[in-house]
Scaffold this motif. Structure first.
Motif, short mmCIF file in Angstrom:
data_model
loop_
_atom_site.label_atom_id
_atom_site.label_comp_id
_atom_site.label_asym_id
_atom_site.label_seq_id
_atom_site.Cartn_x
_atom_site.Cartn_y
_atom_site.Cartn_z
N GLY A 360 4.42 -24.90 39.96
CA GLY A 360 4.23 -23.65 39.03
C GLY A 360 4.38 -22.34 39.59
O GLY A 360 4.57 -21.07 38.83
N VAL A 361 4.24 -22.37 40.98
CA VAL A 361 4.26 -21.10 41.82
C VAL A 361 5.81 -21.07 42.16
O VAL A 361 6.04 -21.40 43.36
CB VAL A 361 3.35 -20.69 42.87
CG1 VAL A 361 3.46 -19.50 43.43
CG2 VAL A 361 1.85 -20.89 42.29
N ASP A 362 6.66 -20.74 41.29
CA ASP A 362 8.17 -20.75 41.70
C ASP A 362 8.76 -19.75 41.64
O ASP A 362 10.10 -19.77 41.78
CB ASP A 362 8.62 -21.85 40.47
CG ASP A 362 8.02 -23.10 40.52
OD1 ASP A 362 7.72 -23.63 41.30
OD2 ASP A 362 7.44 -23.53 39.15
N ARG A 376 3.18 -17.05 39.74
CA ARG A 376 3.25 -17.69 38.43
C ARG A 376 3.69 -17.26 37.36
O ARG A 376 3.02 -16.64 36.95
CB ARG A 376 1.93 -18.44 38.58
CG ARG A 376 1.70 -19.81 37.72
CD ARG A 376 0.41 -20.21 37.13
NE ARG A 376 -0.08 -20.72 38.54
CZ ARG A 376 0.15 -21.86 38.82
NH1 ARG A 376 1.00 -22.73 37.94
NH2 ARG A 376 -0.38 -22.43 40.08
N GLU A 377 4.83 -17.61 36.91
CA GLU A 377 5.51 -17.05 35.47
C GLU A 377 4.94 -17.91 34.49
O GLU A 377 4.47 -19.04 34.66
CB GLU A 377 6.73 -16.98 35.55
CG GLU A 377 7.27 -15.74 36.07
CD GLU A 377 8.94 -15.61 36.02
OE1 GLU A 377 9.39 -14.56 35.78
OE2 GLU A 377 9.78 -16.67 35.53
N CYS A 391 -0.58 -10.76 33.80
CA CYS A 391 -0.07 -9.72 32.82
C CYS A 391 0.82 -10.10 31.99
O CYS A 391 1.79 -10.95 32.09
CB CYS A 391 0.57 -8.49 33.67
SG CYS A 391 -0.61 -7.82 34.83
N HIS A 392 0.44 -9.94 30.65
CA HIS A 392 1.28 -10.46 29.52
C HIS A 392 1.32 -9.57 28.16
O HIS A 392 0.67 -8.36 28.26
CB HIS A 392 0.64 -11.91 29.16
CG HIS A 392 -0.90 -11.89 28.76
ND1 HIS A 392 -1.26 -11.57 27.54
CD2 HIS A 392 -2.18 -11.96 29.53
CE1 HIS A 392 -2.65 -11.52 27.42
NE2 HIS A 392 -3.14 -11.71 28.72
N ASP A 393 2.05 -10.21 27.15
CA ASP A 393 2.14 -9.24 26.04
C ASP A 393 2.51 -7.79 26.20
O ASP A 393 1.97 -6.88 25.83
CB ASP A 393 0.82 -9.41 25.24
CG ASP A 393 0.62 -10.59 24.67
OD1 ASP A 393 1.62 -11.51 24.33
OD2 ASP A 393 -0.35 -11.19 24.62
N SER A 407 5.31 -13.23 31.25
CA SER A 407 3.93 -13.21 31.76
C SER A 407 4.10 -13.47 33.40
O SER A 407 4.80 -14.46 33.79
CB SER A 407 2.86 -13.81 31.21
OG SER A 407 3.11 -15.24 31.37
N ALA A 408 3.11 -12.88 34.29
CA ALA A 408 3.21 -13.40 35.49
C ALA A 408 1.54 -12.79 36.09
O ALA A 408 1.06 -11.99 35.70
CB ALA A 408 4.15 -12.74 36.42
N CYS A 409 1.22 -13.62 37.26
CA CYS A 409 0.26 -13.30 38.16
C CYS A 409 0.58 -12.20 38.86
O CYS A 409 1.63 -12.08 39.56
CB CYS A 409 -0.33 -14.41 39.12
SG CYS A 409 -0.93 -15.96 37.87
#
Length: 428
Positions: A360-362, A376-377, A391-393, A407-409
């Motif tokens: 998932g961390v790709d 992680r997206e 961070c999203h939306d 989104s992403a960390c």
């Protein structure tokens, strides 16, 4: 590079192994096995012979090609002294051109991303301490640079050990294909104290989401003798002394406005480049573009500008918003450090998605030309490990311009610019 010059280093290590290297970089007696890359190479000067004997035994493009022999000799004279800082100016090809003639649709940046020496740097204890795109080049227009990268190496011996690895040499063909021009400058970091107001919240013109802080980078070659106009009535002095007078004249205004030095790098010599030499690299953290303009408008600084003109023979001045800034200060403050690595691998240093751990961390948040970090997206609220936030939306109007999809960390200390208008992400 055409081979090391014979001789002895200052610690008595015999460097005659360099004379056994032919113009192609291979030993007359055949290929010696490469020395193992470890973080303790600098502890033993005798490692130098093994590095010399194994130098450039691998296939592919030589990473020493075009290197400055005089600078190599300076580095070999003190092989275990360090750290030193390699300052790289990079201009990419629009389309990659491989020296072996292979056909490719890669851009220069994409080809250079395949070079990606992250694991070699980590193996010897080296690290990128400054990575940035050139946002604007305001002085020196003979070459318009795309990127600046500074790598901290523990010592020359470790650096040459890395370059002697066949796997490194084979991969270097991608750098040659992707990079149109480069200047690599070996420098020493001048100790300076950490700033008292690092986030510049107390600056006269503090940074905002609309007018953020940035770094102003000067790469300078001074005249041996300052070139004043006859009417200036100035005594003879060196170009470096003239620059110091210019700096002293505006120092008070710069400090009053809240600007501070990021780093001062004294140049040992150019490792790869053209016939020019450079003397010093000055990096200043400016609070905002408004604050920068206020400094330019300062009357005392403007009055001393003739010292600057007399001092500089060649120079580049560039504005940058660095993605990685971890140049250490004299009191141990590491500057703005790279993001930490979490248990699931978010924050891992990368130059392409292939460097990320998976699970998932790709995704490597990088422009494809310089180091970034894995993320992680597709995360959801609260799903990122501390100190990262999801961070999203984000605002639909700007979502396509963001370096992640949906989104992403992201590190908690950088999300402020994403939550503010016009990006307007939610980060939690």
């Amino acid at each position: 590079m055409t081979g090391f010059s014979p001789g002895c280093t200052d610690d008595g290590t015999d460097a005659d192994a360099g004379s056994a290297l032919d113009a192609g970089g291979r030993t007359d007696a055949g290929e010696a096995p490469p020395i193992e890359l470890t973080t303790t190479l600098c502890d033993d000067p005798s490692n130098l012979r093994a590095v010399l004997e194994a130098s450039q035994g691998g296939e592919g493009s030589s990473p020493f090609g075009g290197a400055n022999q005089s600078q190599i000799e300076r580095m070999l004279a003190a092989p275990t002294e360090g750290p030193f800082y390699m300052f790289n100016l990079i201009r990419y090809r629009e389309r990659a051109v491989y020296p072996d003639g292979r056909e490719t649709d890669l851009t220069g940046r994409e080809a250079n991303a395949l070079y990606s020496p992250v694991e070699f740097l980590q193996a010897i204890g080296a690290r990128p301490v400054f990575i940035t795109e050139v946002h604007d080049q305001i002085d020196g227009d003979d070459i318009l640079w795309d990127e600046i990268a500074i790598v901290e190496y523990p010592c020359p011996l470790a650096f040459f050990a890395m370059l002697s690895q066949p796997e490194f040499q084979a991969r270097a063909i991608h750098k040659e294909a992707g990079v149109e021009r480069t200047i690599a400058i070996v420098t020493d970091l001048v100790p300076i104290p950490s700033p008292t107001d690092p986030d510049q919240s107390e600056a006269a013109f503090p940074p905002t989401a609309e007018d953020p802080a940035f770094d102003l980078i000067h790469v300078m070659d001074f005249h041996d003798i300052a070139q004043y106009e006859p009417a200036a009535g100035e005594p003879e002095r060196t170009g470096g002394e003239a620059w110091e007078m210019y700096q002293a004249g505006g120092l008070g205004a710069s400090e009053d406005l809240g600007h501070y030095p990021t780093a001062v790098l004294e140049v040992q010599g150019v490792f790869v480049g053209d016939d020019r030499t450079f003397d010093q690299i000055l990096m200043v953290h400016m609070s905002s573009m408004e604050g920068f303009q206020a400094l330019l408008d300062d009357e005392t600084r403007a009055a001393g500008r003739y010292h600057r003109l007399a001092a500089l023979q060649n120079n580049y001045s560039m504005i940058a918003f660095p993605r990685i800034l971890a140049i250490p200060y004299a009191d141990g403050d590491p500057g703005r450090s790279p993001p930490p690595v979490t248990a699931d691998g978010v924050g891992t240093l990368c130059m392409s998605d292939a460097d990320c751990p998976g699970g998932g961390v790709d995704t490597c948040l990088s422009d494809g030309g310089a180091a970034g970090f894995c993320t992680r997206e597709g995360c959801g609220a609260g799903e990122c490990q501390s100190p990262y936030l999801c961070c999203h939306d984000c605002a639909e109007a700007v979502a396509a311009m963001l370096p992640f999809d949906g989104s992403a960390c992201l590190p908690g200390d950088v999300v402020g610019s994403l939550t503010a208008a016009p990006v307007s992400c939610t980060c939690d």
